[in-house]
Design a protein around this motif. Structure first.
Motif, short mmCIF file in Angstrom:
data_model
loop_
_atom_site.label_atom_id
_atom_site.label_comp_id
_atom_site.label_asym_id
_atom_site.label_seq_id
_atom_site.Cartn_x
_atom_site.Cartn_y
_atom_site.Cartn_z
N LEU A 1 0.81 -1.16 0.15
CA LEU A 1 0.06 -0.02 0.04
C LEU A 1 0.80 1.03 -0.10
N LEU A 2 2.00 1.32 0.61
CA LEU A 2 2.94 2.58 0.72
C LEU A 2 3.47 2.44 -0.51
N VAL B 1 5.84 6.02 0.39
CA VAL B 1 7.26 5.65 0.48
C VAL B 1 7.55 4.65 -0.58
N ARG B 2 8.60 4.92 -1.50
CA ARG B 2 8.96 4.19 -2.73
C ARG B 2 10.42 4.13 -2.97
N ASN C 1 6.93 10.52 -0.69
CA ASN C 1 6.19 11.48 -1.43
C ASN C 1 5.74 12.56 -0.84
N TYR C 2 6.09 13.88 -1.28
CA TYR C 2 5.87 15.08 -0.63
C TYR C 2 4.94 15.95 -2.03
N ASN C 3 4.24 15.35 -2.56
CA ASN C 3 3.22 15.80 -3.58
C ASN C 3 1.99 15.86 -2.90
N VAL D 1 8.46 8.55 14.28
CA VAL D 1 8.25 7.44 15.03
C VAL D 1 8.26 5.95 14.11
N SER D 2 8.03 6.15 12.77
CA SER D 2 7.97 4.94 11.94
C SER D 2 8.40 5.42 10.63
N PRO D 3 9.83 4.88 10.32
CA PRO D 3 10.33 5.10 8.68
C PRO D 3 9.18 4.50 7.79
N GLN D 4 8.19 3.58 8.22
CA GLN D 4 7.49 3.11 7.13
C GLN D 4 6.69 4.11 6.92
N TRP D 5 5.91 4.88 7.34
CA TRP D 5 5.04 6.00 7.25
C TRP D 5 5.53 7.29 7.93
N PRO D 6 6.70 7.87 7.31
CA PRO D 6 7.39 8.83 8.15
C PRO D 6 6.86 10.30 8.12
#
Length: 495
Positions: free
Chosen positions: A76-77, A156-157, A162-164, A242-247
């Protein structure tokens, strides 16, 4: 599967569930994970049992994540369809009583992904999430505090974030500069601010950040638009939070990004489960180069705007040696006037502060300042936000030359002589604004010069108020120091 620890954390996956433990909790846990094989279903249960006791040594939040089969959280990320949840909790409460919940979703054959961030509702102790057979659910009437839309559908990829993003802030969150008062005047479900942020070059760092206050609050002096644009590279370390998975969630923070660090924007009071800040994503002050403004009037897309108050506010690394600090800061305080009511031929007035570093470039200190007052209309059409809007202020590249080329009727000059003047906005002393609005508007011929009767120890100041010249400095052969040409008065306070 054991994942390499990052910044003192190790992550354990079981099917679609993820448990994060702080390495300070138990060295024995990490040792056992590396040495012994334990069936995964048993391992997760075992970790859940020992976590409350072992977690007493940690002070920060932990996180557990879930996804709805057959999608995994990582799929999903990276942009796959499905739904996932992140539950952030304090160790002494456990994941059953989270302080923050994030729900990620993406529909099949839809370009955008959505994140909804839920804080603890008023009158409750935790976010009311229910987990049945590893499937979380939230009450239908629970509304998010933040909603984020990720364009291109991923978060995150390949190690990049992603900062759009298009972001909507609800309720009493500090999400705009100087928003100390007004968020407390709106309801928890009311829209607070709309934020548009883009990463133009795709390097995982946002390039511009445009914020618009949603409530009207007529006749109140609140800042309704914040804009910041990164104009050059600046050394920065990425803090994954807290989590690099969803930072996107920080351990701690406030509105400003610190110098040299890019921190996740969502800052939470973990004891109460309240989101306190959605931090600036492009910092105005604490980097080498930026172009920004803070306006009392809204800047609207698709048209030419005349922002006021701090417009423009720009930071330059002319030396190329900035280490997260500029060596030139220019800030214009712009007032849009009712020309008929004021009896003036012009409709705008500026006080511009031009501060620079000469000796200690890149350390956050300033050595000199020229500050000018006058009436010079802005006649530009400067694109911002990749051309989504235009403003009439000088563009970044022309701004320094525009200031120094004009004739100004009031000028002050400051020199820092034997002290370090550390500042993120320029040198404040001896602002022409102290002369008073009656002088600006021509009601009186002489300004109030009492503010120039003294100066801070270790500083020197000069001014001219009665002649209209282009601003010039000269090096005196008498004391080998810079001075303001045509100055009428000066002070150098030695002690």
């Amino acid at each position: 599967m054991i994942v390499a620890p990052e910044e003192g954390r190790t992550d354990v996956f079981s099917g679609h569930a993820r448990i994060s433990l702080n390495l300070k909790q138990s060295a024995a846990v990490v040792f056992l994970l590396h040495v012994f094989y334990v069936p995964m279903a048993c391992l997760v249960s075992w970790l859940m049992m020992i976590a409350p006791a072992a977690a007493q040594e940690t002070v920060g939040p932990l996180v557990v994540s879930y996804s709805m089969p057959p999608t995994t959280v990582d799929d999903l990320l990276r942009g796959g369809p499905g739904e996932a949840y992140f539950l952030y909790y304090l160790p002494d409460k456990g994941p059953e009583q989270p302080a923050l919940v994030v729900r990620l979703s993406k529909a099949a054959r839809v370009a955008e992904a959505v994140a909804e961030v839920f804080a603890v509702p008023d009158g409750q102790l935790y976010v009311p999430v229910t987990v049945n057979e590893d499937i979380p659910s939230l009450p239908d009437d629970l509304t998010p505090a933040i909603k984020i839309i990720a364009f291109d559908g991923w978060w995150v990829r390949d190690g990049l974030v992603n900062y759009n993003l298009d972001i909507t802030i609800y309720g009493r969150i500090y999400a705009m500069w100087a928003a100390d008062e007004w968020p407390g005047l709106i309801g928890l479900q009311d829209r607070n601010a709309e934020i548009v942020v883009r990463d133009v070059n795709g390097d995982g760092l946002p390039d511009w950040d445009w914020r618009t206050m949603v409530p009207e609050f007529p006749n109140r002096g609140y800042l309704r638009t914040n804009y910041a644009e990164r104009k050059c590279d600046s050394p920065v370390t990425i803090d994954s939070g807290v989590s690099p998975q969803w930072p996107f969630v920080a351990f701690a923070g406030d509105f400003l990004q610190p110098t040299g660090v890019f921190r996740p924007p969502i800052a939470v009071d973990w004891l109460t489960g309240q989101i306190r800040y959605f931090s600036e994503l492009v910092t105005v002050r604490n980097q080498n180069c930026s172009y920004s403004f803070y306006s009392l009037t809204r800047v609207l897309p698709g048209q030419l705007n005349s922002p006021n108050f701090e417009t423009p506010f720009a930071f330059y690394d002319l030396s190329g040696n900035g280490q997260g600090y500029p060596d030139l800061i220019i800030r214009t305080g712009r007032t849009i006037l009712d020309a008929d009511a004021a009896g003036l031929a012009t409709k705008q007035m500026q006080v511009t502060r031009y501060s620079w570093s000469n000796e200690n470039v890149g350390d956050g200190t300033m050595d000199y300042k020229v500050e000018v007052f006058g009436f010079h209309p802005f006649k530009f059409k400067t694109p911002i936000a990749d051309g989504k809007a235009l403003i009439d202020a000088p563009p970044y590249e022309l701004y320094p030359g525009w200031v120094i080329s004009k004739l100004w009727p009031a000028v002050t000059f400051n020199s820092v002589e034997n002290r370090a003047y550390r500042t993120s906005e320029g040198i404040y002393e001896w602002a022409p604004g102290s002369l008073g609005s009656n002088f600006y508007l021509g009601v009186v011929d002489q300004g109030d010069i009492t503010a120039f009767s003294d100066i801070t120890k270790g500083m020197r100041g000069e001014y001219r108020l009665n002649t209209d010249h282009q601003t010039e400095l000269y090096m005196s052969p008498i004391d080998n120091r810079l001075h303001l040409k045509w100055a009428e008065h000066g002070i150098w306070r030695l002690d």
